[in-house]
Design a protein around this motif. Sequence first.
Motif, PDB file in Angstrom:
ATOM      1  N   HIS A  30      -7.771   7.472  -0.652  1.00  0.00           N
ATOM      2  CA  HIS A  30      -7.614   8.770   0.010  1.00  0.00           C
ATOM      3  C   HIS A  30      -6.124   9.123   0.028  1.00  0.00           C
ATOM      4  N   PRO A  31      -5.773  10.371  -0.344  1.00  0.00           N
ATOM      5  CA  PRO A  31      -4.352  10.742  -0.354  1.00  0.00           C
ATOM      6  C   PRO A  31      -3.677  10.620   1.013  1.00  0.00           C
ATOM      7  N   ASP A  32      -4.450  10.667   2.092  1.00  0.00           N
ATOM      8  CA  ASP A  32      -3.856  10.521   3.434  1.00  0.00           C
ATOM      9  C   ASP A  32      -3.228   9.143   3.638  1.00  0.00           C
ATOM     10  N   PHE A  33      -3.671   8.148   2.874  1.00  0.00           N
ATOM     11  CA  PHE A  33      -3.065   6.815   3.030  1.00  0.00           C
ATOM     12  C   PHE A  33      -1.573   6.872   2.710  1.00  0.00           C
ATOM     13  N   PHE A  34      -1.229   7.700   1.736  1.00  0.00           N
ATOM     14  CA  PHE A  34       0.173   7.854   1.338  1.00  0.00           C
ATOM     15  C   PHE A  34       0.931   8.766   2.305  1.00  0.00           C
ATOM     16  N   ILE A  35       0.231   9.772   2.809  1.00  0.00           N
ATOM     17  CA  ILE A  35       0.897  10.790   3.641  1.00  0.00           C
ATOM     18  C   ILE A  35       1.031  10.320   5.094  1.00  0.00           C
ATOM     19  N   HIS A  36      -0.038   9.758   5.646  1.00  0.00           N
ATOM     20  CA  HIS A  36      -0.055   9.437   7.080  1.00  0.00           C
ATOM     21  C   HIS A  36      -0.121   7.936   7.361  1.00  0.00           C
ATOM     22  N   PRO A  47       2.251   5.514  -5.712  1.00  0.00           N
ATOM     23  CA  PRO A  47       2.718   4.947  -6.977  1.00  0.00           C
ATOM     24  C   PRO A  47       1.703   3.994  -7.615  1.00  0.00           C
ATOM     25  N   ALA A  48       1.052   3.182  -6.789  1.00  0.00           N
ATOM     26  CA  ALA A  48       0.069   2.239  -7.346  1.00  0.00           C
ATOM     27  C   ALA A  48      -1.139   2.994  -7.903  1.00  0.00           C
ATOM     28  N   PHE A  49      -1.577   4.042  -7.190  1.00  0.00           N
ATOM     29  CA  PHE A  49      -2.722   4.824  -7.686  1.00  0.00           C
ATOM     30  C   PHE A  49      -2.337   5.552  -8.975  1.00  0.00           C
ATOM     31  N   ASP A  50      -1.117   6.079  -9.017  1.00  0.00           N
ATOM     32  CA  ASP A  50      -0.633   6.734 -10.248  1.00  0.00           C
ATOM     33  C   ASP A  50      -0.576   5.745 -11.412  1.00  0.00           C
ATOM     34  N   SER A 119     -15.378  -3.890  -5.746  1.00  0.00           N
ATOM     35  CA  SER A 119     -14.651  -2.718  -5.255  1.00  0.00           C
ATOM     36  C   SER A 119     -13.219  -3.092  -4.908  1.00  0.00           C
ATOM     37  N   PHE A 120     -12.362  -2.075  -4.957  1.00  0.00           N
ATOM     38  CA  PHE A 120     -10.961  -2.245  -4.542  1.00  0.00           C
ATOM     39  C   PHE A 120     -10.651  -1.119  -3.562  1.00  0.00           C
ATOM     40  N   CYS A 121     -10.213  -1.501  -2.352  1.00  0.00           N
ATOM     41  CA  CYS A 121     -10.002  -0.516  -1.289  1.00  0.00           C
ATOM     42  C   CYS A 121      -8.526  -0.351  -0.971  1.00  0.00           C
ATOM     43  N   PHE A 122      -8.007   0.832  -1.231  1.00  0.00           N
ATOM     44  CA  PHE A 122      -6.682   1.187  -0.719  1.00  0.00           C
ATOM     45  C   PHE A 122      -6.809   1.443   0.777  1.00  0.00           C
ATOM     46  N   VAL A 123      -5.712   1.270   1.505  1.00  0.00           N
ATOM     47  CA  VAL A 123      -5.693   1.550   2.946  1.00  0.00           C
ATOM     48  C   VAL A 123      -4.329   2.148   3.317  1.00  0.00           C
ATOM     49  N   SER A 278      -3.728  -5.213   1.720  1.00  0.00           N
ATOM     50  CA  SER A 278      -3.122  -5.656   2.976  1.00  0.00           C
ATOM     51  C   SER A 278      -1.612  -5.418   2.890  1.00  0.00           C
ATOM     52  N   GLY A 279      -0.773  -6.434   3.193  1.00  0.00           N
ATOM     53  CA  GLY A 279       0.669  -6.214   3.250  1.00  0.00           C
ATOM     54  C   GLY A 279       1.313  -5.937   1.906  1.00  0.00           C
ATOM     55  N   GLY A 280       2.519  -5.377   1.971  1.00  0.00           N
ATOM     56  CA  GLY A 280       3.271  -5.060   0.759  1.00  0.00           C
ATOM     57  C   GLY A 280       3.904  -3.691   0.866  1.00  0.00           C
ATOM     58  N   SER A 281       5.140  -3.594   0.405  1.00  0.00           N
ATOM     59  CA  SER A 281       5.888  -2.355   0.580  1.00  0.00           C
ATOM     60  C   SER A 281       6.538  -1.859  -0.703  1.00  0.00           C
ATOM     61  N   ASN A 282       6.919  -2.765  -1.569  1.00  0.00           N
ATOM     62  CA  ASN A 282       7.709  -2.425  -2.757  1.00  0.00           C
ATOM     63  C   ASN A 282       6.843  -1.685  -3.790  1.00  0.00           C
ATOM     64  N   PRO A 283       7.161  -0.421  -4.091  1.00  0.00           N
ATOM     65  CA  PRO A 283       6.314   0.341  -5.022  1.00  0.00           C
ATOM     66  C   PRO A 283       6.233  -0.291  -6.413  1.00  0.00           C
ATOM     67  N   ARG A 284       7.333  -0.870  -6.873  1.00  0.00           N
ATOM     68  CA  ARG A 284       7.291  -1.487  -8.213  1.00  0.00           C
ATOM     69  C   ARG A 284       6.322  -2.670  -8.219  1.00  0.00           C
ATOM     70  N   VAL A 285       6.419  -3.497  -7.183  1.00  0.00           N
ATOM     71  CA  VAL A 285       5.511  -4.648  -7.084  1.00  0.00           C
ATOM     72  C   VAL A 285       4.064  -4.163  -6.966  1.00  0.00           C
ATOM     73  N   ALA A 286       3.862  -3.127  -6.154  1.00  0.00           N
ATOM     74  CA  ALA A 286       2.507  -2.604  -5.951  1.00  0.00           C
ATOM     75  C   ALA A 286       1.916  -2.090  -7.262  1.00  0.00           C
ATOM     76  N   ARG A 287       2.729  -1.375  -8.033  1.00  0.00           N
ATOM     77  CA  ARG A 287       2.229  -0.839  -9.317  1.00  0.00           C
ATOM     78  C   ARG A 287       1.729  -1.981 -10.185  1.00  0.00           C
ATOM     79  N   ARG A 288       2.535  -3.015 -10.275  1.00  0.00           N
ATOM     80  CA  ARG A 288       2.189  -4.129 -11.148  1.00  0.00           C
ATOM     81  C   ARG A 288       1.004  -4.924 -10.585  1.00  0.00           C
ATOM     82  N   ALA A 289       1.101  -5.303  -9.298  1.00  0.00           N
ATOM     83  CA  ALA A 289       0.081  -6.180  -8.700  1.00  0.00           C
ATOM     84  C   ALA A 289      -1.281  -5.489  -8.628  1.00  0.00           C
ATOM     85  N   ILE A 290      -1.300  -4.275  -8.089  1.00  0.00           N
ATOM     86  CA  ILE A 290      -2.573  -3.560  -7.947  1.00  0.00           C
ATOM     87  C   ILE A 290      -3.086  -3.141  -9.324  1.00  0.00           C
TER      88      ILE A 290
END
Length: 299
Positions: A30-36, A47-50, A119-123, A278-290
């Motif tokens: 859901h785009p709200d995960f990024f916004i709110h 970034p990970a969804f992109d 399934s893979f769930c963003f939060v 779950s945890g994680g903040s770095n967009p570069r890491v997220a892109r690769r890991a997810i």
Amino acid sequence: MVGNGETKGNNMSGGREAGKAQLKLAILYHPDFFIHGYPVLRGRVAPAFDELRSRGLLDREGIEVIEPDPADEALAARVHSDSHIHAAINSGYYEIALLSAGAVIRGAEEVVTARAANSFCFVGAAGHHASHDGFWGFCYLNDVAMAIEFLRENLYVKRFAILDIDPHFGDGTRDILGRDPDVMHINFHSGFTIGREDGPNNLDFALPHEADDERFLSKVDEALKAAASFGHDLLFIVFGHDSHRDDYGAFELGDGAYSAFALKVKELFPRRVCYVLSGGSNPRVARRAIGDVVEVLAT
Ligand SMILES: [Zn+2]
């Protein structure tokens, strides 16, 4: 832009369609995960969804992106105390926590009804530090505990395994489910174990802060073997990439650790697995890991 269902070919859908071939993977987003979402966690979401889009994963056959609805507040109130719910509301993150839990509930439902293999769930907020009567660490509602409550009540699913590889101890989940005879709770952590309580099916792997891929993955083998012997109906993976050496949590995992992990899981459990971010903040890491985990699940 973030994925909002307008882009043709995204396979974005909020509805259920019966009678179709089983999906390989349902992606809850859901785009709200990024916004709110909680500030530490939200910057990695879009970034990970992109990244999934740029790898062509969202357009692949057998992959569907589903926009979740918020979880029922009455369900949250069955898992958490009244004072907890009041505190979560006052935090300002209650709504995004309900939407995050809604993603996990729907992601789990897609899998147990066999509509999707996995399934893979963003939060937008995490869940594993939310106990019955307290929360910390960017967690407000325990998404996995709420999903289990939902599945037991509505779909009569009984036994669950939870493999939590976020490097912070999943104290909230242990508090709620640690003594449940039909839940196996397996935790990776770095020795920081607030609220730890032993029960019949709890298994913890303490690794040093500097644990590398090899050390981590050798313990993953043990963890998966234990989960296999338990005999669950659904496996939740609490997926924190804060274990990467360039992210904020313990462990010093490298870029290749997450695809190697997902391959090990898939080898033993090719279906009925619900990944929960779950945890994680770095967009570069997220892109690769997810991106890597979804790639494994989508293949
Ligand atoms: Zn963490």
